[in-house]
Design a protein around this motif. Structure first.
Motif, PDB file in Angstrom:
ATOM      1  N   ASN A  36     -36.433   3.280 -10.986  1.00  0.00           N
ATOM      2  CA  ASN A  36     -36.350   2.972  -9.560  1.00  0.00           C
ATOM      3  C   ASN A  36     -35.381   3.903  -8.820  1.00  0.00           C
ATOM      4  N   ASN A  37     -35.482   5.182  -9.106  1.00  0.00           N
ATOM      5  CA  ASN A  37     -34.747   6.187  -8.354  1.00  0.00           C
ATOM      6  C   ASN A  37     -35.756   7.075  -7.618  1.00  0.00           C
ATOM      7  N   ILE A  58     -25.593   6.032  -5.891  1.00  0.00           N
ATOM      8  CA  ILE A  58     -25.124   7.090  -6.785  1.00  0.00           C
ATOM      9  C   ILE A  58     -26.234   8.120  -6.985  1.00  0.00           C
ATOM     10  N   ALA A  59     -25.888   9.422  -6.773  1.00  0.00           N
ATOM     11  CA  ALA A  59     -26.860  10.519  -6.913  1.00  0.00           C
ATOM     12  C   ALA A  59     -26.635  11.313  -8.187  1.00  0.00           C
ATOM     13  N   LEU A  60     -25.664  10.940  -8.982  1.00  0.00           N
ATOM     14  CA  LEU A  60     -25.331  11.606 -10.244  1.00  0.00           C
ATOM     15  C   LEU A  60     -24.990  13.086 -10.004  1.00  0.00           C
ATOM     16  N   LYS A  61     -23.994  13.280  -9.164  1.00  0.00           N
ATOM     17  CA  LYS A  61     -23.506  14.630  -8.880  1.00  0.00           C
ATOM     18  C   LYS A  61     -22.619  15.105 -10.025  1.00  0.00           C
ATOM     19  N   THR A 121     -32.202  12.166  -7.704  1.00  0.00           N
ATOM     20  CA  THR A 121     -33.426  12.936  -7.456  1.00  0.00           C
ATOM     21  C   THR A 121     -33.726  13.946  -8.563  1.00  0.00           C
ATOM     22  N   VAL A 122     -32.693  14.467  -9.210  1.00  0.00           N
ATOM     23  CA  VAL A 122     -32.868  15.478 -10.251  1.00  0.00           C
ATOM     24  C   VAL A 122     -31.956  15.149 -11.428  1.00  0.00           C
ATOM     25  N   ASN A 175     -35.611   4.453 -20.022  1.00  0.00           N
ATOM     26  CA  ASN A 175     -36.462   3.911 -18.969  1.00  0.00           C
ATOM     27  C   ASN A 175     -36.457   4.878 -17.777  1.00  0.00           C
ATOM     28  N   LEU A 176     -37.601   5.539 -17.560  1.00  0.00           N
ATOM     29  CA  LEU A 176     -37.775   6.457 -16.430  1.00  0.00           C
ATOM     30  C   LEU A 176     -38.849   5.967 -15.463  1.00  0.00           C
ATOM     31  N   SER A 177     -39.144   4.706 -15.489  1.00  0.00           N
ATOM     32  CA  SER A 177     -40.238   4.163 -14.687  1.00  0.00           C
ATOM     33  C   SER A 177     -39.884   4.132 -13.203  1.00  0.00           C
TER      34      SER A 177
END
Length: 386
Positions: A118-119, A71-74, A98-99, A139-141
């Motif tokens: 983990n993205n 999933i790229a969250l489009k 990615t963004v 969580n943005l780790s």
């Protein structure tokens, strides 16, 4: 008796809905790979087959786990997420995001836990977490974030735990009003510079707990030795001088930029559009126009100057005017003329006449005369002709 019939009808309706739901799951392979209950959907064992968030899920679910997918969250995924208004936990870790664009989770007002670790996230827009008023854990780790400002978390008034470990952060400008209970910063290439001073002061003043503090280190630019982010010797006085110098430089640069824009605006001609408004020409065309105007002015000036001066030059070239000869000039003139006459061909032997005397004496300039010297060659030539 009537109540029993009503209960029987209600039971039959529930059974029919369960049959329809089971049939839907059996014919939908995406949903069949997920573990679905009344309030929780888990699609963690789908073998990374999901590239989009499923659209046929119950809207009243409170937990959605889409770990280990593609999933790229489009935009289509964000539209699906907005329908889960009761969602309290969302797990999108180990995907291909990615963004994080603005308003990615804007309708999830009840969300408490958001895990997007983990993205491949490298950019987080300022309003990415807008609307998450109840979010407590973020969580943005294990991403690729290089720059992050505390303004991004301004809307997260309930945030208590922030995990930023193992990104590419070198500095983190944070405001004193930012409140947390726990923060994780280990694994980043922190730089022991003035850019880290805000974070160091914030960690010291607040009661926040920094997890894994021993591995949260920074390095100075002139050494490879690692120092604790919280204890590194960053001098506030040096940072004030540096900030003052930076502000002066920025102000000077801004002033030059404003003056350049003002000058360009004054020199750039305006054109009138169809609606009567003035629209500026593009920069390339305006400079071309200015160069053309300058060339036209210079060319016209040159033509006018030439028209005025040419008659004067013409009369100067074709006219002969005597000039006053000095005493030395007359002697030189006589000497040169005599030499020319002596080198001319000899006259016929039958001609016994004496040679013509060119000049019997040197004419000396007298102040009372008109300033011109008599040319005796002309006089002799006229006498001979007669």
């Amino acid at each position: 008796m009537l109540s029993l019939r009503n209960n029987g009808k209600a039971l039959n309706m529930k059974l029919s809905w369960l049959v329809i739901w089971a049939g839907t799951l059996s014919f939908n392979p995406v949903s069949a790979d997920c573990n679905i209950t009344a309030q929780m959907v888990t699609c963690e064992e789908s073998g990374r087959n999901l590239s989009n968030i499923p659209t046929n899920l119950f809207q009243n679910i409170t937990k959605l786990s889409l770990k280990n997918n593609k999933i790229a969250l489009k935009d289509s995924d964000k539209e699906v997420l907005q329908s889960f208004i009761n969602l309290t936990e969302l797990y999108l870790n180990e995907n291909t995001i990615t963004v994080l664009y603005n308003n990615s989770f804007c309708n999830l007002t009840k969300l408490v836990i958001l895990d997007i670790s983990n993205n491949h996230i490298s950019t987080v827009h300022k309003a990415a977490f807008a609307g998450l008023n109840q979010l407590s854990v973020l969580n943005l780790s294990y991403n690729m974030i290089t720059q992050l400002d505390s303004d991004i978390f301004t809307s997260l008034r309930s945030l208590t735990v922030l995990n930023l470990q193992y990104n590419f952060l070198k500095s983190f400008h944070i405001k004193s009003s930012f409140k947390l209970i726990k923060i994780v910063l280990a694994g980043n290439p922190w730089n022991c510079s003035c850019d880290l001073l805000d974070l160091q002061i914030w960690l010291t003043v607040t009661n926040v707990t920094m997890e894994n503090e021993g591995n949260t280190t920074c390095t100075f630019s002139n050494t490879t030795e690692k120092f604790s982010v919280k204890m590194a010797a960053i001098q506030p006085a040096d940072c004030k001088i540096e900030k003052t110098s930076l502000k002066t430089t920025v102000a000077f640069t801004s002033d030059i930029k404003l003056r350049s824009i003002a000058l360009l605006t004054a020199l750039t001609p305006n054109i009138t559009g169809n609606n009567g408004t003035h629209a500026e020409l593009p920069l390339g065309k305006s400079w071309t126009f200015l160069a053309g105007v300058l060339g036209f002015v210079l060319g016209t000036t040159l033509l006018i100057f030439t028209a005025i001066k040419c008659p004067t030059w013409y009369h100067y070239l074709i006219s002969y005017s005597h000039r006053r000869l000095e005493e030395n000039d007359s002697e030189m003139f006589e000497h040169e003329f005599s030499a020319d006459m002596s080198s001319s061909p000899a006259q016929s032997s039958t001609n016994n006449e004496d040679p013509i005397v060119i000049s019997e004496k040197i004419h000396v300039f007298v102040s009372g005369e008109d300033g011109y010297i008599e040319d005796k060659y002309i006089d002799s030539y006229v006498t001979e002709e007669r």
